[in-house]
Design a protein around this motif. Structure first.
Motif, PDB file in Angstrom:
ATOM      1  N   ARG A 262      -2.207   8.622   4.390  1.00 27.32           N
ATOM      2  CA  ARG A 262      -3.009   7.544   4.964  1.00 27.32           C
ATOM      3  C   ARG A 262      -1.841   6.402   4.972  1.00 27.32           C
ATOM      4  NH1 ARG A 262      -7.124   7.791   2.247  1.00 27.32           N
ATOM      5  NH2 ARG A 262      -6.797   6.324   0.618  1.00 27.32           N
ATOM      6  N   GLU A 263      -1.257   6.036   3.910  1.00 28.12           N
ATOM      7  CA  GLU A 263      -0.401   4.975   4.017  1.00 28.12           C
ATOM      8  C   GLU A 263       1.064   5.210   4.913  1.00 28.12           C
ATOM      9  OE1 GLU A 263      -1.106   2.069   2.942  1.00 28.12           O
ATOM     10  OE2 GLU A 263      -3.021   2.610   1.588  1.00 28.12           O
ATOM     11  N   GLU A 264       1.223   6.588   4.807  1.00 30.78           N
ATOM     12  CA  GLU A 264       2.387   6.850   5.521  1.00 30.78           C
ATOM     13  C   GLU A 264       2.169   6.687   7.227  1.00 30.78           C
ATOM     14  OE1 GLU A 264       5.886   8.281   6.881  1.00 30.78           O
ATOM     15  OE2 GLU A 264       5.571   8.763   4.547  1.00 30.78           O
TER      16      GLU A 264
ATOM     17  N   GLY B 136       0.789  -1.255   0.103  1.00 35.47           N
ATOM     18  CA  GLY B 136      -0.064   0.136  -0.009  1.00 35.47           C
ATOM     19  C   GLY B 136       0.911   1.125   0.004  1.00 35.47           C
ATOM     20  N   GLN B 137       1.820   1.092   0.577  1.00 39.08           N
ATOM     21  CA  GLN B 137       2.804   2.427   0.810  1.00 39.08           C
ATOM     22  C   GLN B 137       3.555   2.782  -0.448  1.00 39.08           C
ATOM     23  OE1 GLN B 137       6.127   2.689   0.755  1.00 39.08           O
ATOM     24  NE2 GLN B 137       6.033   5.006   1.488  1.00 39.08           N
ATOM     25  N   MET B 138       4.159   1.590  -1.163  1.00 42.09           N
ATOM     26  CA  MET B 138       4.743   1.957  -2.309  1.00 42.09           C
ATOM     27  C   MET B 138       3.878   2.319  -3.440  1.00 42.09           C
ATOM     28  SD  MET B 138       7.630  -0.278  -4.211  1.00 42.09           S
ATOM     29  CE  MET B 138       9.087   0.557  -3.216  1.00 42.09           C
ATOM     30  N   ASN B 139       2.491   1.644  -3.495  1.00 38.04           N
ATOM     31  CA  ASN B 139       1.756   2.004  -4.550  1.00 38.04           C
ATOM     32  C   ASN B 139       1.317   3.556  -4.671  1.00 38.04           C
ATOM     33  OD1 ASN B 139       1.260  -0.428  -5.856  1.00 38.04           O
ATOM     34  ND2 ASN B 139      -0.207  -1.165  -4.550  1.00 38.04           N
ATOM     35  N   ALA B 140       1.268   3.979  -3.211  1.00 40.01           N
ATOM     36  CA  ALA B 140       0.623   5.596  -2.899  1.00 40.01           C
ATOM     37  C   ALA B 140       1.957   6.333  -3.316  1.00 40.01           C
ATOM     38  CB  ALA B 140       0.387   5.680  -1.504  1.00 40.01           C
TER      39      ALA B 140
ATOM     40  N   PHE C 272      13.059   1.260  -4.293  1.00 38.40           N
ATOM     41  CA  PHE C 272      12.856   1.671  -2.993  1.00 38.40           C
ATOM     42  C   PHE C 272      11.945   2.975  -2.882  1.00 38.40           C
ATOM     43  CE2 PHE C 272      16.762  -0.665  -3.096  1.00 38.40           C
ATOM     44  CZ  PHE C 272      16.710  -1.529  -1.976  1.00 38.40           C
ATOM     45  N   SER C 273      11.196   2.927  -1.858  1.00 36.35           N
ATOM     46  CA  SER C 273      10.387   4.248  -1.637  1.00 36.35           C
ATOM     47  C   SER C 273      11.185   5.035  -0.499  1.00 36.35           C
ATOM     48  CB  SER C 273       8.854   3.989  -1.280  1.00 36.35           C
ATOM     49  OG  SER C 273       8.947   3.445  -0.104  1.00 36.35           O
ATOM     50  N   THR C 274      11.886   6.196  -0.698  1.00 38.16           N
ATOM     51  CA  THR C 274      12.519   6.624  -0.076  1.00 38.16           C
ATOM     52  C   THR C 274      12.036   7.521   0.964  1.00 38.16           C
ATOM     53  OG1 THR C 274      14.453   6.613  -1.582  1.00 38.16           O
ATOM     54  CG2 THR C 274      14.774   8.201   0.111  1.00 38.16           C
ATOM     55  N   THR C 275      12.029   7.150   2.285  1.00 42.46           N
ATOM     56  CA  THR C 275      11.354   7.986   3.410  1.00 42.46           C
ATOM     57  C   THR C 275      12.234   8.057   4.544  1.00 42.46           C
ATOM     58  OG1 THR C 275      10.597   5.856   4.357  1.00 42.46           O
ATOM     59  CG2 THR C 275       9.054   7.081   2.893  1.00 42.46           C
ATOM     60  N   GLY C 276      12.405   9.385   5.378  1.00 43.32           N
ATOM     61  CA  GLY C 276      13.162   9.698   6.343  1.00 43.32           C
ATOM     62  C   GLY C 276      12.911   9.165   7.573  1.00 43.32           C
TER      63      GLY C 276
END
Length: 271
Positions: free
Chosen positions: A188-190, A141-145, A239-243
């Motif tokens: 929402r996914e975050e 869900g997170q990567m799709n968003a 990857f989805s890059t998040t801090g």
């Protein structure tokens, strides 16, 4: 010729008793009520499952999307994407690390694959628990968003938001961009991904967690055209890059219950 009369024929007939079944008692009112409620629940479940599986249509708005999702997830969620025309062709991984405070000093931990820990619950298990796929669903869900974000928005997602009320701060940062892409779905996914990472961090490193960071990756399988190539290798993961994020906990969550299950499984994978 004399005729002998059979005396038994002259005896009066013996009456035969006929068993008459007693009328069956009517079910009690509460039994009928339970049966009626069970029928309604069965009909609702079949209807909800049909709406969930079928392509989107106006019928989904009869119970509304929120009601439907609230009922189907997480216990009854289904996916038919293992079939053509778009079968599943990759794996998702959810990794977590944290900053913990120890003796007045902040220490950064290494990465832990929550997905590997969960998969160990269902590997070679005839009765796999649903807890074995939670991180994969969160990662998907997170990567799709994330993939729907603009490059500027992805740059914001890569920043650290660890202060109090950081989600509102992140929303304001998105709003300041001159970008039309809506970030509601991503936030929402975050929130969900950070809340899950928080529980994983508490389960592994205890209650002294100050910040958490999650990393979602997806790696496709060997392309179909190369399936018979002995030297074929899977493509590199994306990857989805998040801090870094401040810990997030939902009301009603049990940190202890999650920790008991996840920590036990994590420790068993370290042996």
């Amino acid at each position: 010729m004399s005729t002998k009369t059979d005396e038994t024929n002259d005896a009066p007939a013996t009456p035969v008793a006929v068993a008459v079944a007693a009328p069956r008692p009517r079910p009690k009112w509460w039994v009928r009520l339970i049966a009626f409620a069970a029928c309604l629940l069965t009909l609702w479940h079949i209807f909800a499952s049909f709406l969930w599986i079928a392509p989107y249509s106006a019928l989904r708005e009869v119970p509304t999307q929120e009601v439907l999702a609230g009922y189907m997830l997480p216990l009854f969620g289904q996916s038919w994407s293992v079939f053509a025309p778009e079968p599943i062709n990759g794996d998702y991984h959810f990794n977590v690390r944290a900053v913990i405070e120890k003796d007045g000093e902040e220490i950064e931990t290494g990465w832990v694959s929550a997905t590997d820990v969960e998969l160990s619950m269902i590997r070679y298990n005839l009765f796999p628990p649903r807890a074995g796929i939670q991180s994969s669903e969160v990662a998907s869900g997170q990567m799709n968003a994330y993939n729907k974000l603009d490059d500027k928005q992805k740059a914001v997602a890569a920043l650290d938001f660890a202060a109090e009320d950081w989600e509102a701060w992140m929303v304001r940062s998105f709003d300041e961009l001159d970008v039309e892409t809506d970030t509601t779905a991503y936030m929402r996914e975050e929130h969900l991904a950070t809340a899950y990472a928080t529980q994983v961090a508490y389960a592994i490193w205890g209650d002294d967690v100050v910040r958490v960071q999650y990393r979602v990756s997806r790696q496709n399988v060997v392309p179909y055209a190369e399936r018979n190539d002995a030297g074929a290798q899977r493509p590199d993961p994306t990857f989805s890059t998040t801090g870094w994020r401040g810990p997030v906990e939902e009301e009603g969550q049990s940190r202890d219950d999650f920790g008991d299950v996840f920590r036990h499984q994590f420790e068993s994978t370290q042996k």
